[in-house]
Design a protein around this motif. Structure first.
Motif, PDB file in Angstrom:
ATOM      1  N   THR A 146       0.577  -1.319  -0.377  1.00 51.32           N
ATOM      2  CA  THR A 146       0.062   0.004   0.088  1.00 51.32           C
ATOM      3  C   THR A 146       0.470   1.313   0.119  1.00 51.32           C
ATOM      4  O   THR A 146       2.218   1.420   0.172  1.00 51.32           O
ATOM      5  CB  THR A 146      -0.635   0.483   1.267  1.00 51.32           C
ATOM      6  OG1 THR A 146       0.093   0.049   2.434  1.00 51.32           O
ATOM      7  CG2 THR A 146      -1.703  -1.387   0.789  1.00 51.32           C
ATOM      8  N   PRO A 147      -0.161   2.002  -0.475  1.00 49.94           N
ATOM      9  CA  PRO A 147       1.477   3.934  -0.345  1.00 49.94           C
ATOM     10  C   PRO A 147       0.889   4.336   0.499  1.00 49.94           C
ATOM     11  O   PRO A 147       0.579   3.947   1.809  1.00 49.94           O
ATOM     12  CB  PRO A 147       0.144   4.285  -1.148  1.00 49.94           C
ATOM     13  CG  PRO A 147      -1.060   3.857  -1.946  1.00 49.94           C
ATOM     14  CD  PRO A 147      -1.364   2.385  -1.116  1.00 49.94           C
ATOM     15  N   TRP A 148       1.777   5.134   0.475  1.00 51.03           N
ATOM     16  CA  TRP A 148       1.220   6.983   1.951  1.00 51.03           C
ATOM     17  C   TRP A 148       0.105   7.810   2.005  1.00 51.03           C
ATOM     18  O   TRP A 148      -0.125   8.699   3.371  1.00 51.03           O
ATOM     19  CB  TRP A 148       2.578   7.553   2.380  1.00 51.03           C
ATOM     20  CG  TRP A 148       2.969   7.760   0.674  1.00 51.03           C
ATOM     21  CD1 TRP A 148       3.732   7.123   0.341  1.00 51.03           C
ATOM     22  CD2 TRP A 148       2.470   9.686   0.388  1.00 51.03           C
ATOM     23  NE1 TRP A 148       3.891   8.237  -1.614  1.00 51.03           N
ATOM     24  CE2 TRP A 148       2.946   9.549  -0.633  1.00 51.03           C
ATOM     25  CE3 TRP A 148       1.635   9.948   0.963  1.00 51.03           C
ATOM     26  CZ2 TRP A 148       2.615  10.521  -1.248  1.00 51.03           C
ATOM     27  CZ3 TRP A 148       1.493  11.380   0.397  1.00 51.03           C
ATOM     28  CH2 TRP A 148       1.818  11.274  -1.559  1.00 51.03           C
ATOM     29  N   ASN A 149      -0.830   7.460   1.101  1.00 48.64           N
ATOM     30  CA  ASN A 149      -1.383   8.708   1.436  1.00 48.64           C
ATOM     31  C   ASN A 149      -2.866   8.166   1.838  1.00 48.64           C
ATOM     32  O   ASN A 149      -3.476   9.671   2.315  1.00 48.64           O
ATOM     33  CB  ASN A 149      -2.326   8.888  -0.482  1.00 48.64           C
ATOM     34  CG  ASN A 149      -2.672   8.334  -1.216  1.00 48.64           C
ATOM     35  OD1 ASN A 149      -2.354   7.168  -0.747  1.00 48.64           O
ATOM     36  ND2 ASN A 149      -3.505   8.392  -1.840  1.00 48.64           N
ATOM     37  N   SER A 174       3.029   1.468   2.931  1.00 47.81           N
ATOM     38  CA  SER A 174       4.911   2.369   2.785  1.00 47.81           C
ATOM     39  C   SER A 174       5.980   2.411   3.710  1.00 47.81           C
ATOM     40  O   SER A 174       5.267   2.764   4.583  1.00 47.81           O
ATOM     41  CB  SER A 174       3.537   3.944   2.075  1.00 47.81           C
ATOM     42  OG  SER A 174       5.152   4.666   1.722  1.00 47.81           O
ATOM     43  N   THR A 224      -2.057  -1.061  -4.400  1.00 45.26           N
ATOM     44  CA  THR A 224      -2.049   0.625  -4.458  1.00 45.26           C
ATOM     45  C   THR A 224      -0.662   1.127  -4.703  1.00 45.26           C
ATOM     46  O   THR A 224      -0.089   1.377  -3.249  1.00 45.26           O
ATOM     47  CB  THR A 224      -3.236   0.828  -3.436  1.00 45.26           C
ATOM     48  OG1 THR A 224      -4.498  -0.367  -3.343  1.00 45.26           O
ATOM     49  CG2 THR A 224      -3.295   2.236  -3.774  1.00 45.26           C
ATOM     50  N   GLY A 225      -0.752   2.132  -5.262  1.00 43.00           N
ATOM     51  CA  GLY A 225       0.603   2.415  -5.770  1.00 43.00           C
ATOM     52  C   GLY A 225       0.474   3.235  -6.498  1.00 43.00           C
ATOM     53  O   GLY A 225      -0.711   3.620  -8.862  1.00 43.00           O
ATOM     54  N   SER A 226       1.559   3.602  -7.384  1.00 38.91           N
ATOM     55  CA  SER A 226       2.098   4.870  -8.690  1.00 38.91           C
ATOM     56  C   SER A 226       1.975   3.104  -9.684  1.00 38.91           C
ATOM     57  O   SER A 226       2.205   2.445  -9.223  1.00 38.91           O
ATOM     58  CB  SER A 226       3.426   5.121  -8.429  1.00 38.91           C
ATOM     59  OG  SER A 226       4.261   3.993  -8.738  1.00 38.91           O
ATOM     60  N   THR A 229       5.090   1.356 -10.718  1.00 39.51           N
ATOM     61  CA  THR A 229       4.799   0.149  -9.477  1.00 39.51           C
ATOM     62  C   THR A 229       4.223  -0.697  -9.592  1.00 39.51           C
ATOM     63  O   THR A 229       4.960  -2.404 -10.098  1.00 39.51           O
ATOM     64  CB  THR A 229       5.006   0.573  -7.967  1.00 39.51           C
ATOM     65  OG1 THR A 229       6.078   1.989  -8.171  1.00 39.51           O
ATOM     66  CG2 THR A 229       5.732  -0.401  -7.315  1.00 39.51           C
ATOM     67  N   GLN A 279      -3.061  15.284  -2.732  1.00 36.84           N
ATOM     68  CA  GLN A 279      -2.000  13.508  -2.799  1.00 36.84           C
ATOM     69  C   GLN A 279      -3.218  12.443  -2.511  1.00 36.84           C
ATOM     70  O   GLN A 279      -3.512  11.767  -1.771  1.00 36.84           O
ATOM     71  CB  GLN A 279      -1.308  13.483  -1.473  1.00 36.84           C
ATOM     72  CG  GLN A 279      -0.707  15.202  -1.564  1.00 36.84           C
ATOM     73  CD  GLN A 279       0.647  14.540  -0.131  1.00 36.84           C
ATOM     74  OE1 GLN A 279       1.688  14.546  -0.652  1.00 36.84           O
ATOM     75  NE2 GLN A 279      -0.150  15.401   0.687  1.00 36.84           N
ATOM     76  N   CYS A 281      -5.198   9.667  -4.583  1.00 40.86           N
ATOM     77  CA  CYS A 281      -6.438   9.152  -5.983  1.00 40.86           C
ATOM     78  C   CYS A 281      -7.020   9.981  -6.854  1.00 40.86           C
ATOM     79  O   CYS A 281      -6.595   9.687  -8.020  1.00 40.86           O
ATOM     80  CB  CYS A 281      -6.102   7.552  -5.664  1.00 40.86           C
ATOM     81  SG  CYS A 281      -6.764   7.470  -4.812  1.00 40.86           S
TER      82      CYS A 281
END
Ligand code: NAD
Length: 492
Positions: A146-149, A174, A224-226, A229, A279, A281
């Protein structure tokens, strides 16, 4: 503060003996020291999840659901404490941090209820004295990246459906938000989740995530992320025949038609573009405006954007927090400079902001005269930058919207029901809002995007169960003789 990894029901330092810092992006202070997992810890975590799988799979789903209700109750009790840590770890303003935790509470209860549903189905069969049904099996050991947002909300979209369906988990959050991730896992431990069912690996860099993706014991991956990646993960997972769900980048648009309610559009645009400092998504980063309303809307947005208060998100008066780190700050500014070189005009912002000389702040930025196809219009910036694109008609607006390589969220403002329905039909993104900004999804509906944003899966709602379950079709023949489907019941 100090946080460790959670493997097989124990808090452990990483086998490599390394540590890294959790940094508050609002003031660059170290809020916690984190013991880093390394590749050898992946092996241990997969082993623990594999060992726990058999008994978790056989725990009746309603009992798994009851544990989720207990986790929901605990999250409710600890909402403020978690929200404050989340703001310090990641930077979003406290009201939004509470919302982040609230999403996990909602998801815990929603998926807890699935413990008494997890619906399969029966259907009539072709032969006499025969019965058919389709049931759901858990997919197995799940790797969650997972991402940080949304450090709590996004993982909860994955963790709760995975658990209720009987999967065991290794979660790699993240490295930007390790403290809140560990605090979240402590809640599951306190609720009494059996050892090994949910494991946590905290690590900087890509190695631990990669090892998780490559490990043959991990059967399903939820990322989930960019987009970059996500693609790399899909390629690696494809070679190993794994089930993989990807939620990736976005370039979301608000379409404003001439008959829109000006005040409402202004409020909604500010929230969608600059909430979470752009920030999300689903953040609005394009404003596709019909020419008639454009001058008034620009004027209103400019006045309000100038007044936004930047600062530490723990201060309840602050409206816009920092961006996640220095690299993000530089990346955002680089996009702004490219936009200027390509001929767009910054109405406000376009600079790094100084808030007490510390932290990673960027001034909310409005760009006018952005051309379809230019860098500002096409690329995900993931910061407080909104590009205004003028169009003549609804059809042109939808064309500009649908041309994006991403396809997560679009909204349209109009008071004309015919045009609203045309937009609902013709907009191709996973989420569509009418007279509301691009953010604000609720957890009971499918969430995800098309084109470069997703790979066909959806999170949230009952759709989330598809990734974490495998269909098993069962036929019971009680005729006592051989009945050949598609043959014995055909006369011709
Ligand atoms: P990122 O892709 O850099 O990292 C995401 C996660 O992947 C992190 O945990 C990271 O450590 C891990 N990772 C990095 N390289 C890896 C590799 N090679 N193998 C396995 N794991 C690896 O993304 P980010 O900067 O953390 O998050 C921002 C991005 O997330 C934005 O693009 C945003 O649009 C996207 N996002 C999408 C959604 C959605 O639902 N569509 C939601 C939130 C965020």
């Amino acid at each position: 503060m100090e946080f460790q990894n959670y493997i097989g029901g124990k808090w452990v330092k990483g086998r490599g003996g390394k540590t890294f810092d959790a940094i508050n992006p609002a003031n660059e202070e170290v809020i916690a020291q984190i013991h880093a997992a390394d590749v050898a810890d992946v092996e241990a975590a997969v082993q623990a999840a594999t060992d726990a799988f058999e008994s978790w799979r056989l725990t009746p789903a309603p009992l798994r659901g009851e544990l989720l209700f207990k986790i929901g109750d605990l999250l409710k009790q600890k909402k403020e404490e978690l929200a404050r840590l989340l703001t310090q770890d990641m930077g979003k303003v406290i009201a939004e941090a509470r919302g982040d935790v609230q999403e996990a509470i909602d998801m815990a209860y929603f998926m807890g209820g699935e413990g008494r549903r997890l619906l399969g189905y029966t259907a009539p069969v072709e032969m006499p004295n025969k019965f058919g049904m389709a049931v759901r099996d858990p997919s197995g050991v799940a790797g969650i990246i997972t991402p940080w947002n949304f450090p709590i909300a996004v993982p909860s979209w994955k963790i709760f459906p995975a658990l209720v369906a009987g999967n065991t988990i290794i979660w790699k959050p993240s490295p930007e938000t390790p403290a809140i991730s560990a605090a979240f896992v402590k809640v599951f431990e306190e609720a009494g989740l059996p050892a090994g069912v949910f494991n946590l690996l905290l690590a900087p860099g890509a190695d631990v995530g990669k090892a998780l993706v490559d490990h043959p014991g991990v059967r399903v991956l939820s990322f989930t992320g960019s987009t970059a990646t996500g693609r790399a993960i899909a390629e690696a997972a494809g070679r190993l025949n794994k089930k993989v769900s990807l939620e990736m980048g976005g370039k979301n648009a608000i379409i404003v038609l001439d008959d829109a309610h000006l005040e409402l559009v202004t409020d909604a645009t500010l929230w969608a573009a600059f909430g979470t400092t752009g920030q999300r998504c689903t953040a609005a980063s394009r404003l596709i405006v019909q020419k008639g309303i454009a001058p008034k809307l620009k004027e209103a947005l400019l006045a309000r954007t100038r007044k936004l208060t930047l600062g530490n998100g723990l201060d309840p008066n602050v409206e816009v927090g920092p961006v996640i780190n220095k690299t993000a700050l530089e990346r955002i500014h680089n996009f702004v400079q490219i936009g200027q070189k390509e001929g767009a005009r910054a109405l406000v912002g376009a600079s790094v902001a100084d808030v007490n000389g510390k932290g990673f702040f960027y001034t909310p930025t409005l760009f006018d005269g952005v051309r379809p196809g230019s860098t500002l219009e096409a690329e995900e910036i993931f910061g407080p930058v909104l590009s205004i694109i003028e169009v003549n008609t609804l059809e042109e607006a939808i064309q500009v919207n649908n041309r994006s390589k991403y396809g997560l969220s679009t909204s349209i403002f109009t008071q004309d029901v015919n045009r609203a329905f045309t937009a609902m039909r013709d907009i191709f993104t996973g989420l569509v809002y009418i007279n509301h900004g691009t953010t604000g999804a609720e957890i009971q509906f499918p969430f995800g995007g098309v084109r470069g944003t997703g790979n066909g899966h959806r999170e949230a709602g009952q759709a989330a169960l598809e990734l974490f379950t495998e269909w098993k079709s069962i036929y019971v023949d009680y005729s006592g003789k051989l009945q050949r489907a598609q043959i014995d019941n055909r006369e011709e």
